[in-house]
Enzyme design. Structure first.
Site, PDB file in Angstrom:
ATOM      1  N   ASP A  41       0.784  -1.227   0.000  1.00  0.00           N
ATOM      2  CA  ASP A  41       0.000   0.000   0.000  1.00  0.00           C
ATOM      3  C   ASP A  41       0.817   1.278   0.000  1.00  0.00           C
ATOM      4  OD1 ASP A  41       0.985   0.013   2.531  1.00  0.00           O
ATOM      5  OD2 ASP A  41      -0.937   0.287   3.517  1.00  0.00           O
ATOM      6  N   ARG A  88      -4.596   5.192   6.533  1.00  0.00           N
ATOM      7  CA  ARG A  88      -4.877   5.023   5.121  1.00  0.00           C
ATOM      8  C   ARG A  88      -6.076   5.851   4.695  1.00  0.00           C
ATOM      9  NH1 ARG A  88      -4.247  -1.024   3.185  1.00  0.00           N
ATOM     10  NH2 ARG A  88      -5.349   0.066   1.504  1.00  0.00           N
ATOM     11  N   TYR A 129       0.981  -2.956  11.126  1.00  0.00           N
ATOM     12  CA  TYR A 129       1.926  -4.050  10.948  1.00  0.00           C
ATOM     13  C   TYR A 129       2.373  -4.463  12.340  1.00  0.00           C
ATOM     14  CZ  TYR A 129       2.468  -2.978   5.963  1.00  0.00           C
ATOM     15  OH  TYR A 129       2.256  -2.772   4.638  1.00  0.00           O
ATOM     16  N   PRO A 133       7.932  -5.616   5.100  1.00  0.00           N
ATOM     17  CA  PRO A 133       7.119  -4.502   4.629  1.00  0.00           C
ATOM     18  C   PRO A 133       7.447  -3.193   5.336  1.00  0.00           C
ATOM     19  CG  PRO A 133       5.891  -5.751   6.247  1.00  0.00           C
ATOM     20  CD  PRO A 133       7.223  -6.454   6.085  1.00  0.00           C
TER      21      PRO A 133
END
Lengths: 663, 663
Positions: free
Chosen positions: B55, B276, B284, B374
Site C-alpha cells: 500500500d 490510510r 503491521y 514490509p
C-alpha cells in the site's frame, strides 16, 4: 392503453423550476441537486453547446468549483492567463508592444483567470448535478414555456405551489440552435426563440404540460422570456459597440500570441487577444461604433435573418470580413488561419433589469438581469455567481429551515454586482473604442489594472442584511472589518489561507475544507490557548456550553445547518489532541471519531503555513469567531467566548425557523 | 467450422511477453503501451486484487505517475504521511509518545510518501495502459505458463523471437485467489500456484497456446515461476520475522491514530501504524521472531493449507490473535474495531536473486528479484521502478533504435537498488525487533531518519554505464557532479524545479514538462544570454548547428529519440521571443509553431520561481547542457556549445543504431 382522445394536460409539482440551461441555470441546478431539492430543469434548445460562446473563468468561480469538487477537471483543461501585453501604434502606425503586466492580481486567489469554451464548463456542471442528484435532475429538452402565472393569494404560504407554468414539448428539429460546424456555415449563434414568436402553432395542446412550482428561476438569457412575462424592463445605455469574435488556430509571427493582449491600431480598430486551450486563440475585434437607442427590451443582438431593425450592415459580418479587419490591426505581424473553430458578431448594450424578481417567487438571473460587452470576461461568471447566491437561500426556504425573508437579499446583493459590472464595462468599452492619442496608454492601463481585482470576482462586497451582520450604509468599495479580525471583510468571501490539519499534520487550504454542503460554518479562532490561559478557559467553556443537550448546536447539526471548525494558534509542541473539547472531536453512533474539525495555524515542514491569523488580522492572544454563509461569504464576526456564540445563535434566530437561542 | 479433433497448438508472436500482473508487470506494460510495442500481458489469477496487499507509494513513484499523466487521480485518493510519532514504554511499561518527526524528507519532491491499496494503483495503471495502447494491451487471465525455452542459436539476432513459452488457459474457478471478504474468511492472501504444482492436469493440450517472444519479463512475484525456469537462485538471510497485518476502521482514544507511528511495547512486540484512505488504519504487528534457514527458493511465506515445512504455529495466526496482540501493545490506549477490511500474516526473509536475467532475453523484476519485510514500505515501489528502468530499454531495442547492449544496464542498475534495500531493511528489521532498552530511541530514530531519504526513492544513484556518463567506480552514496552543474548528480533523477514557460509566462514544474514519451532530452541551460554576449553567440551557434539538414538532430527527432528544451536565465525585460533560434521554435507542416520548448529561470509574480540554476549548481554566466534519459535520470552533462552538443552526439552514437555523429 390510455385513451388517445382529449388528452388531459399532464400536471406536476416541483419545488423549483429552472428555465434555461446556460451557466446560471446549471449553477442553480447544481446547488439544488446538492441540497436535495426537487427541481425541474428545462431548456428550449434540443442540444447543448459545442463551441464558442462565453469562455472566461474568473478565480472566484474556480474557488466555487473547488467547493463542488470538480476544480481539478477544470484545471486540467483550461488555458490560464499569466501576463497581459499592451500594443499601440508606433510612429509609422504599426503596432508594437508598449508594456507587459502580470495578468490578474497575483496572490488574491490560488487560481488565475482562465479560459475554456462554455460547453466544457456546462459538462462539468452537468456531471456534478448528475452525481449529487443521483440522476434525478437533468435538463429536459426541448421544452418551451408558454405561460407563467403567480397565484397572488398563495404567494405568502410556505407550503403552496403558487407559480403555474405551461410548457410545450417541441419537435427536436425545430429546436436545434444553429452552430458553426454543426448545422450551418454562418457562425452567428442565434438566440433561439422556438415557437414563442408564433404562439398560434402551440394551440393544439398535444404536447403541453403544466408545472406548479414553489419557485421559478428565469435563467433564459438576454432575451429572457421570463423577464418579459414579469413585465420587467431591461434598461441601459444608448451607445452600442459591434464586436466580431474569432476562435482560430493561428499561423503567425506575432510574438505574444500565447499571452493576453490588448491591441490598439491606428485606424483599424482594436483587438483583445485571449489564448485558449489546445493552441486556439480567441480574438475579440471591435469593428465599429454605432449610435443606437435602447428599446428597453435588451434585444439588441444582430442575428442574421431576423426582422429586427438592426443598425448594422449585416452583409459585412462574415468571418472573412472580421478576419481581414484583424489582419489589418495586426500589421506588421502576419496572421493566417490554420483552422477556424467558430465565429460570431454581435452588437450589445449595457443594460440592467429594473427588478430581479416578482413576489419573491419568480427570479431572474444571469444575462436575463444584465448584459454588457465581453471585454471584461465577466458575463458567464457573474451569471453563475447570481444563482450561486440565490439557490441555497431558496433551498433553505423550501426545506422550511429559513424564513422567506432571506430571499430579498438576492436582489440586494446581486443588483449591486450587476451595476458595478455595467459601470466598469462602460468605462472599459469607451476606453477601448477610443483612438490612440485620445487617451494615453497609462490611463488605459490604470483602468485595466484597477479593474483586475474586480474581474477576479474576489472583491464582491455584499451589503448589510439579515445575512450580513454589519452596519447598514457602508460603501461597497471600502471593506468593513470587525476589530477582532481587522483584515477579514464582512460581506466578502473568505480569503483562502493555509492551515495544518491537527490530527494528521497535513497542510491544506481552508477553501478545501469548505465544500458547498449548504451549511453555515463557525470558525472558532481560539488563539494560542496553550500559552494564554484565559483562552484555554474560553475554549473549555465554549466546549462545555456547546455540548449541552439543549444547546442550539444540537438542532443546527441535526438539520445540517451548521458545522464547527476550531483553529488554534499554539505551537504544536504544546498541543495535545486531548486538549480539544469533545464537541470538536465528536463520535458517530459506531464510535468513530471525526478527526477533521481541528486545525492549527502553525508552521509545517511540508508547506508554507502559519500566517492565517495574520492574514485575517486576528490576534493570537485574543481570537475571534467567524461565521461563514453556505456560499463562503463572511456573515458575522464575534468574540471567542460563550457570549460570542450566544450572539451568533441570536443572529441565526433572525432567519432560521424555530431556533430558540439557548441561554 | 474448424475441425474439433486434434487441435493445433495456437501460436503467436509478440515483441514482449509479460508474465504476472502485479505492480512490476503493470509498469512494464504501461511503458510498452506508451512506446507502441506489441505486448502480451498474462496473469494466472482470474481476478484482480480488491483489498490489502502492498500500500505504500514513495514520492519518486508519484513523480513517475505524473510523467504518465495520472498523478492527479492518485493525489485525490491517497492518504499522505506528514508526521511520524515514536512510542516507547514508560516506567510502568505502558506506551507513551517520546518524539515526533516530519515524515519523509520535506522538499526532496513535490510529493509525499502516501498509501492506498494496491488494487487502486493497478486500476490507474491499467486505465493508462488502455488509453495508450487503445485497448490493445490488456491482462489476459487466467493464463498459466507451462514451459519456457530460449533458443540459444537465435539469442543474438535482432529480428528473431528466440523465447518460446507454452501457456495454458485455466478454468476461472481454479484460478481465483482467495481474498478476505471475497471468497474465504481466512485473510491469508495466497501465492496462487494454479496448476503449476500438478503438471499432470495440463497434458490434454486443449487449452494450450505457444507464444514466441523477443523478450519475456517475469514479474511473477516472490515465488517466481520464471526465476525457477531460468535456474536462478534467491539467496538471502537466515533470520525471518513473522508479521501480522490488519486493515481496520478503529475506535480508539489513541491520540496519533491519523499519523504514522512506530510503537515499541515492553513485552508484547512492536507495531507500525499507517493511516490510510477513508479512515482506515493499517497495523503491521511484529508477532515474534523465528530462526529459519532459507532454502534458496524464496518460498518462505506461510500460507495456511500448504505443505511447506513452515516453522510457525499457524493456528495462532488468526485475526483475533493478531488484534489481541495489537491491543496489548496499545495499552493504556483502547483499540476496538468498527470494521475489519483485511488481514494477513506472513514470514519472510531478505533475499536477492543471483541474476536478474538470462541471455538478456528473459528478465525478472520486482518480488521475483528481491523480497524483504514490509517495514520500509518499499516493495511495490521498487518493483515498479524495476520495470520503469527496464521496459523503455527493451522498447528501444525492439524498435531497432538502440543496440541490445543497453539491456545489461538493467541488472547493473537495479541489483544495486535491491541490495541497498535489503541492507536497509535488515538493519531496520533488527532494530525494530529489538527490545526497548537494548537500543536507544535515538539510535532507532537515527536509522529511520537516515533511511527516510532512501525510502523516498529519490536518492537512487545509477552507476557508470553506456547510459550514465561518469567515471566508473564512483561510490553510490556519494553523488557525482560535473563542474558545470555542481548540484546535479549524474546517474540520479532530475530534481524537480520551477521554471517559467517563455511563451505564456506560466510558472510550472519541470517534471510536468517531462512526460514519459520515450525520448531523451537535451536541456540546454544557455544562461543569461541577454547580458553575457558570448552566451548569445553560443546559443546562435548551437541553433545554426542543430538546424543543418544533415545534423543528427533531424534523425533523432524523426525517430522520436530526442527532444530539445532551452532554459535561459536572462531577465524577462531583456528577452524577446525572436531571440531564440528557430530550432527551439519549430513549425509543423501546417506552419503551427511549437511554443513549448523555451523556458526562463526567472521570477514570476504568480509563484516562486527563478532558482533553478542555483538548485542545479549551474552558473548563469556559464550554463550547461544536461542529457536526460527517457526515465528522467541524468545521463550526461556537457558544455553549452557546439562542441558540447557534438560530444553528446558522440555519446549517443555509442548505443543508438546507425547514428553518425554530425561534424
Amino acid at each position: 392503453m390510455t385513451a388517445p382522445v382529449l388528452p388531459l394536460l399532464k400536471e406536476s409539482k416541483v419545488d423549483v423550476l429552472i428555465i434555461g440551461a446556460g451557466p446560471a441555470g446549471y449553477m442553480a441546478a447544481l446547488w439544488l441537486a446538492r441540497l436535495g431539492i426537487k427541481t425541474k430543469f428545462i431548456d428550449k434548445r434540443s442540444t447543448k453547446i459545442f463551441t464558442g460562446q462565453a469562455d472566461g473563468l474568473q478565480p472566484r468561480v474556480l474557488e466555487v468549483f473547488e467547493t463542488f469538487g470538480f476544480v481539478d477537471r477544470a484545471l486540467k483543461e483550461v488555458a490560464v492567463g499569466y501576463e497581459a501585453c499592451f500594443y499601440e501604434p508606433d510612429e509609422n502606425g504599426r503596432i508594437r508592444r508598449v508594456d507587459k503586466l502580470p495578468e490578474g492580481v497575483p496572490g488574491i486567489s490560488r487560481f488565475n483567470g482562465s479560459v475554456i469554451h462554455q460547453g466544457r464548463i456546462e459538462t462539468w456542471l452537468s456531471d456534478a448535478i448528475d452525481e449529487f442528484s443521483g440522476g434525478a435532475i437533468r435538463v429536459q429538452r426541448p421544452l418551451l414555456p408558454e405561460s407563467l402565472e403567480i397565484d397572488a393569494a398563495d404567494a405568502d404560504s410556505p407550503t403552496a405551489y403558487p407559480v403555474r407554468v405551461v410548457l410545450k414539448k417541441l419537435e427536436d428539429d425545430n429546436a436545434a440552435p444553429e452552430q458553426y460546424g454543426h448545422k450551418v456555415q454562418n457562425g452567428l449563434y442565434r438566440q433561439f426563440d422556438g415557437d414563442q414568436t408564433n404562439p398560434a402553432k402551440s394551440d393544439t395542446g398535444e404536447h403541453q404540460e403544466v408545472v406548479r412550482a414553489k419557485y421559478v428561476l428565469g435563467c433564459d438569457g438576454a432575451h429572457s422570456w421570463v423577464r418579459q412575462q414579469l413585465g420587467i424592463e431591461h434598461r441601459g445605455e444608448t451607445t452600442d459597440y459591434v464586436w466580431g469574435v474569432l476562435d482560430i488556430t493561428p499561423v503567425t509571427d506575432f510574438p505574444d500570441i500565447r499571452k493576453r493582449c490588448s491591441i490598439h491600431s491606428q485606424n483599424d480598430g482594436s483587438i483583445m487577444l485571449i489564448p485558449r486551450e489546445n493552441g486556439i486563440v480567441r480574438l475579440y475585434i471591435q469593428l465599429r461604433q454605432v449610435d443606437h437607442h435602447g428599446d428597453g427590451n435588451g434585444d439588441d443582438s444582430v442575428p442574421a435573418g431576423e426582422k429586427k431593425s438592426a443598425r448594422v450592415d449585416r452583409s459585412k459580418l462574415t468571418a472573412e470580413h472580421i478576419l481581414a479587419t484583424a489582419q489589418k490591426i495586426f500589421q506588421p505581424y502576419s496572421l493566417e488561419v490554420a483552422e477556424m473553430h467558430w465565429f460570431t458578431a454581435y452588437q450589445i448594450g449595457q443594460r440592467v433589469a429594473t427588478a430581479f424578481q416578482k413576489d419573491q417567487r419568480v427570479f431572474i438571473a444571469g444575462d436575463a438581469c444584465h448584459t454588457h460587452s465581453p471585454k471584461a470576461g465577466q458575463g458567464m461568471n457573474v451569471s453563475m455567481m447570481d444563482t450561486f447566491n440565490l439557490a441555497w437561500k431558496i433551498g433553505y426556504v423550501v426545506k422550511g429551515l429559513a424564513r422567506p425573508s432571506i430571499l430579498a437579499t438576492y436582489e440586494l446583493e446581486r443588483r449591486a454586482v450587476a451595476e458595478d459590472l455595467i459601470a466598469y464595462d462602460l468605462k472599459l468599452s469607451r476606453l477601448f473604442s477610443s483612438k490612440p492619442g485620445d487617451i494615453s496608454t497609462n490611463d488605459f492601463r490604470r483602468v485595466i489594472d484597477k479593474g483586475s481585482a474586480f474581474t477576479t470576482g474576489c472583491t464582491v462586497n455584499y451589503d448589510a442584511s439579515l445575512l450580513v451582520d454589519k452596519p447598514a450604509g457602508q460603501p461597497r468599495d471600502v471593506p468593513y472589518h470587525s476589530a477582532l479580525a481587522t483584515k477579514l471583510a464582512i460581506g466578502m468571501r473568505l480569503p483562502d489561507v493555509r492551515l495544518v490539519m491537527q490530527s494528521d499534520a497535513r497542510p491544506l487550504f481552508i477553501n478545501q475544507q469548505l465544500p458547498s454542503t449548504g451549511e453555515f460554518r463557525l470558525l472558532i479562532f481560539i488563539g494560542d490557548y496553550a500559552q494564554v490561559p484565559p483562552l484555554k478557559k474560553q475554549m473549555d467553556d465554549i466546549g462545555e456550553y456547546l455540548a449541552r443537550p439543549e444547546n442550539s448546536l444540537q438542532r443546527l447539526r441535526a438539520d445540517s445547518i451548521l458545522q464547527l471548525m476550531l483553529i488554534h494558534a499554539s505551537p504544536q509542541s504544546k498541543v495535545e489532541w486531548d486538549d480539544f473539547p469533545l464537541v470538536f472531536r465528536p463520535r458517530d453512533k459506531r464510535g468513530l471519531m471525526n478527526y477533521w474539525l481541528v486545525f492549527g495555524d502553525t508552521p509545517s515542514p511540508h508547506a508554507q503555513t502559519g500566517d492565517a491569523y495574520e492574514q485575517y488580522g486576528i490576534q493570537r492572544d485574543v481570537g475571534a469567531v467567524v461565521v461563514l454563509r453556505p456560499d463562503g461569504y463572511v456573515a458575522k464576526v464575534a468574540e471567542p467566548t460563550v457570549k460570542g456564540v450566544k450572539d451568533i445563535w441570536e443572529w441565526l434566530a433572525g432567519f432560521i425557523v424555530d431556533l430558540k437561542p439557548s441561554i
